[in-house]
Enzyme design. Structure first.
Site, short mmCIF file in Angstrom:
data_model
loop_
_atom_site.label_atom_id
_atom_site.label_comp_id
_atom_site.label_asym_id
_atom_site.label_seq_id
_atom_site.Cartn_x
_atom_site.Cartn_y
_atom_site.Cartn_z
CG HIS A 6 -0.74 2.87 0.87
ND1 HIS A 6 -0.20 2.82 -0.13
CD2 HIS A 6 -2.29 2.59 0.88
CE1 HIS A 6 -1.29 2.43 -1.13
NE2 HIS A 6 -2.51 2.45 -0.47
CD GLU A 7 -4.19 1.37 4.17
OE1 GLU A 7 -5.19 2.11 3.56
OE2 GLU A 7 -3.70 0.51 3.38
CG ASP B 173 -5.60 2.30 -3.84
OD1 ASP B 173 -6.52 1.65 -3.36
OD2 ASP B 173 -4.50 2.56 -3.03
N GLY C 170 -29.26 -11.32 -3.72
CA GLY C 170 -29.55 -11.31 -2.45
C GLY C 170 -30.53 -10.16 -1.98
#
Ligand code: ADP
Length: 614
Positions: free
Chosen positions: A404-405, A486, A186
């Protein structure tokens, strides 16, 4: 009274019977008296059709042998015709036979034509199917290819060769035969090849190397021959072979030896390239993203001896590409493409083209006239995170995802070496993503590829931020598999740090090579681990240590900033999205106005990772 039945019988050969049948005697009588005008006798049917003087006709049954009637007719001078029905039958039979023969012939012809077509197809196997593009079909010029200026400059030379070969041949220069365009998918390799053909005003043949390879041995080689035959007819021209590594891989490599068909195809390609007379006007351009697996014979002088790097664009390059694709789209005047170029590190030209296309689709869907920033933002999230899914209900799951975020975002904001937070959101995406925290990688680091050890450690701590928040807030029993990706990322980074970069106590030894090569045909024996079992254990232990350290660092930071973590999570649940600047402002304000948070534990655990509060 008995039922009367009317039976009508048709006498086909001799016509309709008269209403008053004559009978045999009546017939002889009529002939004798001169009342008969004409007789038609069919001995096989044993019938005579008589036409009387008044024009009436009658059919009379007679004997097969009938000398009396012949004599009487002769005496009275009545013309008597004998009808031969055998002959008629013979004709009819002949016609039927002829019809049958004709039918068989037509059927055979049909079958023959079909099998001839199939045979043609079988023989046509070896023909290559390059997509030949006439010069005026290609409306790509160098101006449409942006952000890869070095590659463009190198190919300018090829254009000059094609345009004015005499300039070079007069001083004994040899026109290059092959140019290898190397770069990730690409990045515009095909586009560049087309632009070269268009700028030089020559024909453009393009084929993907995987199209050479068929199930049958020898087909690929004959396709290569055919491609060059066609190209020679159209010289000067550009032949573009995409994904050359599909046939150009090193011979005799791979598990279980080579692949006959592929090797024959490659041999043919090498032979054809040798067979070019110098300056024949055919220039081969080939694209690959794995030049290291190519056969050395393909790369020697006289073949693909030029290598042009077509790399991922840097920030100004991305801006230029965005500008190229924005030319044909109505952009709102306040859209700053330079800012979008900053937000898209690691994007290829194709990714950027796709981003603007998605934005255009979203604009059309919103029935707007111009593409605005929010459309591009939505498109970016679609492209990177997937399609939006239904929003989360205000449930336990939502709180867990929010913690979490915010865990990721807060660790990143507190650690010096971490990438800057771009935004954190709770808006879910398809594919099971409940929310995400996005970061803006350091441009310089992305471009140079030189990531420091501290930066890698900080990245690992940020990745562990989600799991750390779950641990700190909900406890060991409540953690979820939400952090699995993660953990995978952390493990991969830690392994590379230990086995390839020499970032561990095991010293600067490259214990492992590039894993991917085993699968693409290099000799796998060379890739097997060359270290002992003890070393393998030590390597695993080092990887584990790095991952654990990252988690401990994240945990200590979050535990030390627990009130901040709670406040930001509350805010995220309320607002659903917090921008990077807003997030940083909250963190700064908190640290400025309240008593220092108890982060002594954090500082102990975050060895060598100074945090921004210090
Ligand atoms: P590759 O052959 O390297 O895989 P392509 O040349 O097929 O990539 O690129 C696909 C599309 O991406 C092009 O048609 C073009 O729209 C866009 N693109 C890629 N690179 C560039 C670039 N440098 N400038 C402008 N557009 C680009």
């Amino acid at each position: 009274m008995a039922n009367q039945r009317h039976i009508t019988i048709f006498a086909p050969a001799l016509g309709q019977p008269d209403r008053e049948p004559l009978g045999y005697s009546g017939l002889v009588e009529a002939v004798r008296n001169g009342q008969a005008q004409e007789l038609l006798w069919n001995p096989d049917l044993r019938k005579v059709r008589v036409t009387l003087l008044d024009g009436r006709q009658s059919v009379v049954d007679v004997f097969p042998e009938n000398p009396v009637l012949i004599q009487e007719a002769d005496a009275a001078g009545v013309p008597l015709t004998i009808e031969d029905s055998h002959q008629q039958e013979a004709w009819a039979g002949l016609m039927v036979n002829l019809l049958l023969v004709a039918l068989i012939l037509v059927g055979l012809g049909f079958l023959l034509r079909r099998s001839a077509k199939a045979a043609n197809r079988a023989l046509g196997f070896g023909r290559s199917k390059p997509r030949l593009r006439a010069e005026n079909d290609i409306r790509v010029c160098f101006e449409d290819v942006a952000g890869i200026n070095e590659a463009k400059d190198e190919l300018q030379e090829v254009v000059a060769f094609l345009k004015q070969p005499d300039r070079f041949t007069s001083i004994g220069a040899r026109i290059p035969r092959g140019v290898l365009l190397v770069g990730p998918p690409g990045t515009g390799k095909t586009l560049l090849a087309r632009a070269v053909a268009a700028e030089a005003g020559v024909e453009f043949f393009s084929i993907s190397a995987s199209e050479f390879v068929e199930m049958f041995v020898g087909v690929g080689a004959s396709r290569v021959r055919d491609l060059f035959r066609q190209a020679k007819q159209k010289a000067p021209c550009i032949v573009f072979i995409d994904e050359i590594d599909a046939v150009g891989r090193q011979r005799g490599a791979g598990i279980g030896g080579g692949n006959d068909e592929r090797e024959q195809t490659l041999n043919q390609l090498l032979t054809e390239m040798d067979g070019f007379e110098d300056n024949s006007g055919i220039i081969l351009l080939a694209a690959t993203n794995r030049p290291d697996v190519l056969d050395t014979a393909l790369l020697r002088p006289g073949r693909f001896d030029r290598r042009v790097l077509v790399d991922l664009p840097d920030r100004p390059g991305r801006e230029a590409i965005l500008n190229v694709h924005a030319r044909t789209r109505p952009m709102a005047p306040d859209v700053d493409l330079a800012a979008w170029a900053c937000r898209t590190p690691g994007f290829s030209g194709a990714d950027l083209a796709n981003l603007l296309n998605e934005a255009a689709i979203l604009t059309a869907r919103a029935r707007k006239q111009f593409i605005e920033d929010n459309h591009i933002m939505d498109a970016l999230e679609r492209v990177t995170m997937g399609l939006p899914a239904a929003p989360l209900q205000n449930s336990g799951k939502k709180w867990l995802i929010a913690y979490h975020e915010v865990g990721h975002a807060l660790v990143a904001t507190l650690l010096h070496q971490a990438d800057d937070l771009d935004k954190v959101t709770l808006l879910p995406r398809s594919g099971g993503v409940g929310g995400f925290a996005r970061f803006t990688p350091d441009e310089e680091v992305v471009d140079s590829g030189l990531v420091s050890r501290a930066k890698l450690q900080a990245r690992m701590a940020v990745s562990m931020g989600g799991r750390a928040a779950e641990l700190v807030v909900f406890g060991r029993q409540e953690i979820t598999p939400g952090a699995s990706r993660d953990i995978e990322a952390v493990t991969a980074t830690a392994r590379e740090m230990v086995t390839r970069y020499g970032f561990s106590s095991l010293g600067p030894v490259a214990w492992e090579g590039d894993q991917a090569e085993v699968f693409i045909g290099r000799d796998w024996l060379q890739q097997r681990p060359t270290y002992s079992k003890d070393t393998a254990k030590a390597l695993d232990a080092e990887v584990q240590k790095l991952a654990k350290e990252a988690l401990a660092a994240a945990c200590s930071l979050l535990a030390g900033h627990r009130p901040l973590l709670d406040e930001l999570t509350n805010q995220l649940v309320e607002e659903e999205t917090i921008g990077g600047d807003q997030f940083r402002a909250v963190v700064e304000q908190y640290q400025g106005t309240t008593a220092p948070v108890q982060d002594s534990v954090g500082r102990d655990l975050v060895k060598g990772l100074p945090n921004k509060a210090e």
